[in-house]
Design a protein around this motif. Sequence first.
Motif, short mmCIF file in Angstrom:
data_model
loop_
_atom_site.label_atom_id
_atom_site.label_comp_id
_atom_site.label_asym_id
_atom_site.label_seq_id
_atom_site.Cartn_x
_atom_site.Cartn_y
_atom_site.Cartn_z
N VAL A 1 42.63 -0.15 69.11
CA VAL A 1 42.99 0.99 69.37
C VAL A 1 43.80 1.04 70.58
O VAL A 1 44.27 1.81 70.86
CB VAL A 1 41.58 1.74 69.27
CG1 VAL A 1 40.81 1.60 70.92
CG2 VAL A 1 41.54 3.57 69.45
N ILE A 2 43.73 -0.19 70.88
CA ILE A 2 44.33 0.36 71.91
C ILE A 2 45.61 0.01 72.14
O ILE A 2 46.58 0.40 73.02
CB ILE A 2 43.77 -1.35 73.06
CG1 ILE A 2 42.23 -1.77 73.20
CG2 ILE A 2 44.72 -1.33 74.73
CD1 ILE A 2 41.76 -2.68 73.79
N GLY A 3 46.29 -0.82 71.55
CA GLY A 3 47.69 -1.03 70.73
C GLY A 3 48.22 -1.69 71.30
O GLY A 3 48.04 -2.38 73.22
N PRO A 4 50.08 -1.83 71.19
CA PRO A 4 50.22 -3.01 72.19
C PRO A 4 50.94 -2.28 73.72
O PRO A 4 52.18 -2.77 74.25
CB PRO A 4 51.71 -2.94 71.31
CG PRO A 4 52.03 -2.20 70.31
CD PRO A 4 50.33 -1.14 70.15
N TYR A 5 49.85 -2.00 74.32
CA TYR A 5 50.08 -0.72 75.89
C TYR A 5 49.54 -1.34 76.70
O TYR A 5 48.73 -1.94 76.55
CB TYR A 5 50.14 1.12 75.66
CG TYR A 5 50.61 1.39 74.25
CD1 TYR A 5 52.46 1.49 74.25
CD2 TYR A 5 50.05 1.82 72.89
CE1 TYR A 5 52.82 2.37 73.30
CE2 TYR A 5 50.45 2.34 72.09
CZ TYR A 5 51.98 2.09 72.01
OH TYR A 5 52.70 2.57 70.81
N ALA B 1 44.33 6.77 65.23
CA ALA B 1 44.16 7.78 66.32
C ALA B 1 45.03 7.45 67.27
O ALA B 1 45.73 8.16 67.36
CB ALA B 1 42.94 7.04 65.98
N THR B 2 45.13 6.04 67.62
CA THR B 2 46.36 5.52 68.90
C THR B 2 47.25 6.46 68.88
O THR B 2 48.43 6.61 69.83
CB THR B 2 46.13 4.34 69.18
OG1 THR B 2 45.36 4.11 69.32
CG2 THR B 2 47.15 3.60 69.95
N PRO C 1 49.99 6.99 60.22
CA PRO C 1 50.77 7.79 61.50
C PRO C 1 52.32 8.51 62.04
O PRO C 1 53.05 9.36 62.38
CB PRO C 1 50.23 7.16 62.61
CG PRO C 1 50.23 5.67 62.25
CD PRO C 1 49.14 6.22 60.59
N ALA C 2 52.89 7.49 60.64
CA ALA C 2 54.23 7.45 60.77
C ALA C 2 54.77 8.61 59.91
O ALA C 2 55.50 9.62 60.74
CB ALA C 2 55.48 6.57 60.74
N ILE C 3 54.11 9.32 59.07
CA ILE C 3 54.22 10.08 58.62
C ILE C 3 53.74 11.43 58.90
O ILE C 3 53.59 12.74 58.77
CB ILE C 3 53.41 10.46 56.92
CG1 ILE C 3 54.21 9.61 56.16
CG2 ILE C 3 53.33 11.63 56.37
CD1 ILE C 3 53.57 8.88 54.56
N ALA C 4 52.41 11.69 59.85
CA ALA C 4 52.08 13.09 60.17
C ALA C 4 52.81 12.84 61.74
O ALA C 4 53.25 14.15 61.96
CB ALA C 4 50.35 12.02 61.20
N ASN C 5 53.87 11.64 62.77
CA ASN C 5 54.52 12.44 63.82
C ASN C 5 55.72 13.06 62.72
O ASN C 5 56.44 13.97 63.33
CB ASN C 5 54.55 11.16 64.37
CG ASN C 5 53.21 10.57 64.58
OD1 ASN C 5 52.56 11.40 65.54
ND2 ASN C 5 53.44 9.31 65.30
N ALA C 6 56.14 12.35 61.75
CA ALA C 6 57.19 12.80 61.23
C ALA C 6 56.97 14.90 60.73
O ALA C 6 58.16 15.61 60.99
CB ALA C 6 57.69 12.23 59.84
#
Lengths: 753, 155
Positions: free
Chosen positions: A337-341, A374-375, A717-722
């Motif tokens: 859940v952290i992601g590459p951040y 989620a992230t 998430p890419a689709i939700a963001n679109a």
Amino acid sequence: MPPDVPTTGNERLDKVTGRAVFASDITVPGMAHGRILRSPLPHAKIVKMDCTAALALEGVVAILSGEDLADLAQPYWGLYFNDRPVIAHEKVRYVGEPVALVVAETPAVAQAALDRIDIDYTPLPFIDNAGDAIAPDAPRLHGNLEAIADFYFKGQARPVSGTNIYQLYAISTGDTAAAEAEAARVFEHTYTFPGIAHYAMEPHCVTAAFEGDRLTVWSGAQSPTAVQKVLSRVFGLAYANVQVIVPHIGGGFGGKASVKIDPLVAAASWKAGRPVRVALTQEEAMLTCRRLGASITLTTAVDANGIILSKRAAILLDGGAYADTGPAVTVKAANRVIGPYAIKNLEIESRAAYTNTVPGSAFRSIGGPQAVWATESQMDEIAAALEIDPVDFRHRNLLPRGGKVLDSLRPLDADISEMMGHAGQAITSMGDRPAAGVAVAATDPGVLPLGGALVRLLADGSVLVMANSADIGQGVRDVLRNVAAKTLNQDPAAIRVAGPDTATTPFDWGTGASRSTVIIGLAVEDAAQDAREQLLALAASALEIPLDGVQLVPGGVATGSETIPFDRLFHTAFGIDSGEIVGRAMVTPSRKGSDFATSPLFWETAVGACDIALDEDTGALAVTRFAGVADIGHAINPAGAEGQEEGAAIQGLGHALYEHLAFIDGQPVNATPIGYRIPAAGDVPHAARTVLIENADGPGPMGAKGMGEGGLLPVAPAIANALARRYGIRLRDLPMTPEKIWRALRERDSDVP
Amino acid sequence: MTASLDLTFTLNGDAKTARVAPNTLLIDFLREACQLRGTKRSCDMQICGACTVLVDDRPVSSCTTLAADIDGAVVTTIEGLGGPDGLDPVQQAFLDHNALQCGFCTPGFILSVKALLHANPAPSHEEIVEHLNGNLCRCTGYHKIIDAVESLVRP
């Protein structure tokens, strides 16, 4: 010219000609057939079971039920807790739990006998979602269970005593409270993710045969040695007396990992005194295991420049009736859940709870799709609120190559920023508009570096590679064949990769977590190197030439201009033209030349970008263009690697738009192939591109990293963001069905001031 | 159920006779009585196409077809296409385009494509996709399967 080498055929040819033998194609002499009576109630006591009428039916051989468990060495089994009875004992904990298994001469007789079993239940209060499971007065599914340490995965679960929570895992770094206090903005959103069926095309099928104190099992198992280990405990048998043979497997995706119906079918054979075959229907497979559903609340603090200062995550997973590998899913969901951040202050609490639903289990990238959903959704929500381009917002926060997601984990071995660039280019190469939605992921595969291989060079020049790595369609046999061919300088067509068989093949932990290319790839490389060294030494000795005067060539050894086929070499060395060279290797955590001390052994990275088309009248959504990018180090089997990425992306599309194994009042309401929809050919993006980044910087053979899971992660998430970017609606609950999209559109239009 | 039916049919090019119980499913008849296990059982309800066989060149879900219904018909299973030394062009296209992974759905897909090309030797892209909607694959993501069929139609 080297001599002709016999070809071994290959399994892809077997598959297109219908000759490949799958788990469900196995027959054993004297075999009987089992059918399973399943619980109709989510939680109940079994107060009466009378099998008299069923046993009286002609052709019925035996019936296994909870009453038989007392005679087993270990009637309850599990991977983190021994929480699961071989067959329901005194109570049932989910709709679909096996309560009796009828063994009969034919499947039809076994099926008919199920109706003759007289069984009464007393219903118990049940819980069918994780939120209810953690309520203070929730009914308990299990008593306090003792955690088993280091049994399958390293470590052990940390249940919360007196509750349904079977795993609690926390990460804490820095000071999130202080970071939130000084932040320009703090964002809090909750995202939900349903249970999802694996839907392998071949439902689980196991054939088991007891002969005295020896047990042979043919199973479509991804983890044959785990099956062997659990069966040895359940029946009190030596490992050497439990043989697990894995034919071709009609899809796995984690649904055939660890151990599933093997103890049940083996117990039926034990009871019946006959070999027993149990082939589940697809409906039954959907009642056997599923991906864990999740609710994830993220609280993320950012400064005025769009730099993330802190992140809190509360993850609650719906674990189903038995823990299976859910405790590992819980850990991975937290890490993923952290992601590459680059986030200095983290406070993550991840919990999984028992519920009276189908047991949760491993599924392609455990905990990953839930966490990344989620992230990566929230990344875009924050970017939109800050009026920063979402790609730019990610760039401001991405870890560089070598950056650390957590101090305890290996530094990131990929350049996500560069990958985002590739994804953007791939999208614009397929159409005019830039990507509407983007998402990224970096996950830490739980790769246990423990597994061996034998490489046997036979007298006619054919080669047998023996490893317990299961080919579930990911193409591992092609990977191992290519590794052996390269190391031995032999024609790949001369190499046969044998299927897993615990009686003849060295230990391997199992097929999952994207580990086989690296771990078993290295084992085969090491074993082939061992065979190579033995061969060259044998040739030098037998031919009385210096070691550096001989080299391996396809089909034999070469000394200067002369090529000596292997059979002639063996003839010279051994006196007859037979014999073989056995190369062997076992990869362990302390393998020389490898840095296996830090986890993960490599990062599995993914970027996904898409464009979509939406019918605003109906909510029907189509992905028009999709690009997936993965850094895989090196593609040993390029066609297989690309296929893995494409297939993962379309599974991700199913997660995004269609799939939800639903329960109402504890009843699975769509656990049938009619009610549960997976993507079909007409659903896939009109244009799609896969970009594989190969810098030969992985720990596997030729610089390979593991792969095959990551492509699933960015899709939803890419689709939700679109949808948010193009249509102004934000969905936080999967799947994004036309109805949910349509309702969101209506709400958007009614919000106009 | 003691009644039985006598069938006369052609299976993979050979004339056959058989006696079956009236409720025998074609999939069971092929897999058990005929020992042709290339026909795969998956959904049991005509959703997934894994059990597809050709009956008089049309694709049929053998899981929901009675064996009795093949009386007088010409039946082709995956075993009736080319063997390893002489693959059917559809089989070859699936190999060439890596249009398979686990391979469990592959016989059904190949026979379904055979039926498509028999009925319509030059299908449009949309017709190919529409036709393939009747077969499910959980591994490949379909792109390579569609590519394989396209290669046969528009080489």
